[in-house]
Design an enzyme around this catalytic site. Structure first.
Site, PDB file in Angstrom:
ATOM      1  N   LEU A 189     -37.492  41.385  53.153  1.00  0.00           N
ATOM      2  CA  LEU A 189     -36.925  39.920  53.215  1.00  0.00           C
ATOM      3  C   LEU A 189     -38.044  39.378  54.283  1.00  0.00           C
ATOM      4  CD1 LEU A 189     -35.433  37.865  51.704  1.00  0.00           C
ATOM      5  CD2 LEU A 189     -33.526  38.321  53.205  1.00  0.00           C
ATOM      6  N   ASP A 190     -39.047  39.003  54.148  1.00  0.00           N
ATOM      7  CA  ASP A 190     -39.755  38.306  55.127  1.00  0.00           C
ATOM      8  C   ASP A 190     -39.366  37.067  55.628  1.00  0.00           C
ATOM      9  OD1 ASP A 190     -41.859  38.432  57.355  1.00  0.00           O
ATOM     10  OD2 ASP A 190     -43.418  37.285  55.672  1.00  0.00           O
TER      11      ASP A 190
ATOM     12  N   LYS B  71     -47.116  32.483  55.838  1.00  0.00           N
ATOM     13  CA  LYS B  71     -48.233  32.071  56.711  1.00  0.00           C
ATOM     14  C   LYS B  71     -49.545  32.236  55.910  1.00  0.00           C
ATOM     15  CE  LYS B  71     -45.945  32.343  61.331  1.00  0.00           C
ATOM     16  NZ  LYS B  71     -44.489  32.991  60.871  1.00  0.00           N
TER      17      LYS B  71
ATOM     18  N   ASP C 202     -31.576  41.684  52.283  1.00  0.00           N
ATOM     19  CA  ASP C 202     -32.502  42.821  52.954  1.00  0.00           C
ATOM     20  C   ASP C 202     -32.005  44.001  52.566  1.00  0.00           C
ATOM     21  OD1 ASP C 202     -34.059  41.618  55.439  1.00  0.00           O
ATOM     22  OD2 ASP C 202     -32.369  40.406  55.184  1.00  0.00           O
TER      23      ASP C 202
ATOM     24  N   HIS D  63     -39.993  32.595  67.242  1.00  0.00           N
ATOM     25  CA  HIS D  63     -40.343  33.566  68.335  1.00  0.00           C
ATOM     26  C   HIS D  63     -41.273  33.212  69.202  1.00  0.00           C
ATOM     27  CE1 HIS D  63     -37.847  36.692  66.118  1.00  0.00           C
ATOM     28  NE2 HIS D  63     -38.438  36.309  64.806  1.00  0.00           N
TER      29      HIS D  63
ATOM     30  N   GLY E  65     -42.030  33.708  58.702  1.00  0.00           N
ATOM     31  CA  GLY E  65     -42.503  34.707  57.659  1.00  0.00           C
ATOM     32  C   GLY E  65     -44.093  34.927  57.725  1.00  0.00           C
TER      33      GLY E  65
ATOM     34  N   ASP F  60     -41.499  45.160  53.278  1.00  0.00           N
ATOM     35  CA  ASP F  60     -40.684  44.054  54.150  1.00  0.00           C
ATOM     36  C   ASP F  60     -39.626  43.597  53.090  1.00  0.00           C
ATOM     37  OD1 ASP F  60     -39.160  42.341  55.541  1.00  0.00           O
ATOM     38  OD2 ASP F  60     -40.936  41.672  56.612  1.00  0.00           O
TER      39      ASP F  60
ATOM     40  N   THR G  19     -36.213  36.331  57.552  1.00  0.00           N
ATOM     41  CA  THR G  19     -34.732  36.253  57.058  1.00  0.00           C
ATOM     42  C   THR G  19     -34.095  35.185  58.066  1.00  0.00           C
ATOM     43  OG1 THR G  19     -35.005  38.838  56.931  1.00  0.00           O
ATOM     44  CG2 THR G  19     -32.793  37.976  57.743  1.00  0.00           C
TER      45      THR G  19
END
Length: 272
Positions: free
Chosen positions: A83-84, A188, A51, A162, A184, A81, A86
């Site tokens: 590092l989408d 998606k 990142d 999440h 990420g 971003d 992570t």
């Protein structure tokens, strides 16, 4: 107008090259064996050495070439971003990981670059790793083969790490044939444009503008749609709130079907 278009294409070309370099950094950090993981706010909000190195590389490269990046003509803003995905990166789910560079003009996402550092990583030790997908509104999207989910199938892609009751309630309301829980935002959207999923549903705050700017352009360039859960278009001007506080709803086709099934309880809980 011609001058603005020239600046945009120079910026897209530079971002494409920088994204490929970023993908190499992401792979190098894994190969070195020290991810340098730190927690930003909680155990599911991580930052790695990749990142930090990618962020530094992208920002310094763009700053050298475009020293007045946020204000060119009217308002041209870049959302990065480094590092989408992570968390997935730290857990070895490498196909979930992307590097995102999105470009917005007067608040509208108009160009995007997605580098997938570990694309093709399961093809064997001699496989060529990585690819870069890019798109510009009005021009198209490139670097992949567009596919669609079979007609009548409702396959939802949503958050892996999440989730909460709002997310679950919204996904269930879509009456899905299958649910894919992956990491990420970039990943998606790739699932949508490559026919693995028909809708990306994230009925929760947490996703940021740098997560959605580049992917939104790729999706819109091939006829898809990305909004918040209420159907509002996302804004990307330099003073906008970074959090997508009303979640994300995205589809390649049949947007109205999925939008119509978002429960009122979910809408009431998510304030734009």
């Amino acid at each position: 107008m011609a001058s603005s278009n020239a600046v945009l294409m120079r910026l897209v070309a530079s971002a494409y090259s920088i994204a490929q370099k970023a993908g190499m950094i992401v792979r190098r950090v894994i190969a070195e064996g020290d991810l340098g993981i730190v927690e930003k706010t909680c155990a599911t909000d991580l930052q790695t050495k990749a990142d930090r190195l990618v962020q530094m590389s992208i920002c310094s490269s763009l700053a050298r070439k475009f020293p007045k990046l946020t204000i060119i003509g009217e308002e041209l803003v870049v959302w990065v971003d480094p590092l989408d995905g992570t968390k997935e990166y730290t857990e070895g789910l490498l196909d979930n990981v992307t590097v995102l560079i999105g470009i917005a003009y007067e608040g509208k996402a108009i160009a995007g670059i997605i580098n997938q550092p570990y694309y093709n990583y399961e093809a064997g030790p001699d496989a060529v790793l990585g690819r870069t997908i890019w798109g510009v509104l009005g021009l198209g999207a490139f670097g992949f083969q567009l596919k669609e989910v079979p007609a009548g199938k409702h396959i939802i892609t949503t958050t892996r790490s999440h989730s909460n009751k709002l997310v679950t309630d919204c996904v269930t309301a879509m009456n899905p044939d299958d649910v894919l829980r992956v990491g990420g935002a970039g990943n998606k959207i790739i699932q949508l444009i490559e026919g693995k999923a028909s809708a990306y549903v994230f009925a929760s705050p947490g996703c940021k503008k740098w997560d959605t700017c580049a992917p939104e352009v790729i999706l819109h360039a091939v006829g898809g749609k990305l909004t918040d859960i209420h159907g509002n278009v996302l804004q990307y001007h330099k003073d906008v709130k970074h959090m997508n506080s009303a979640g994300v709803l995205a589809t390649l086709r049949n947007y109205d079907y999925y939008a119509s099934r978002v429960p009122e309880s979910v809408k009431n809980a998510l304030v734009p």
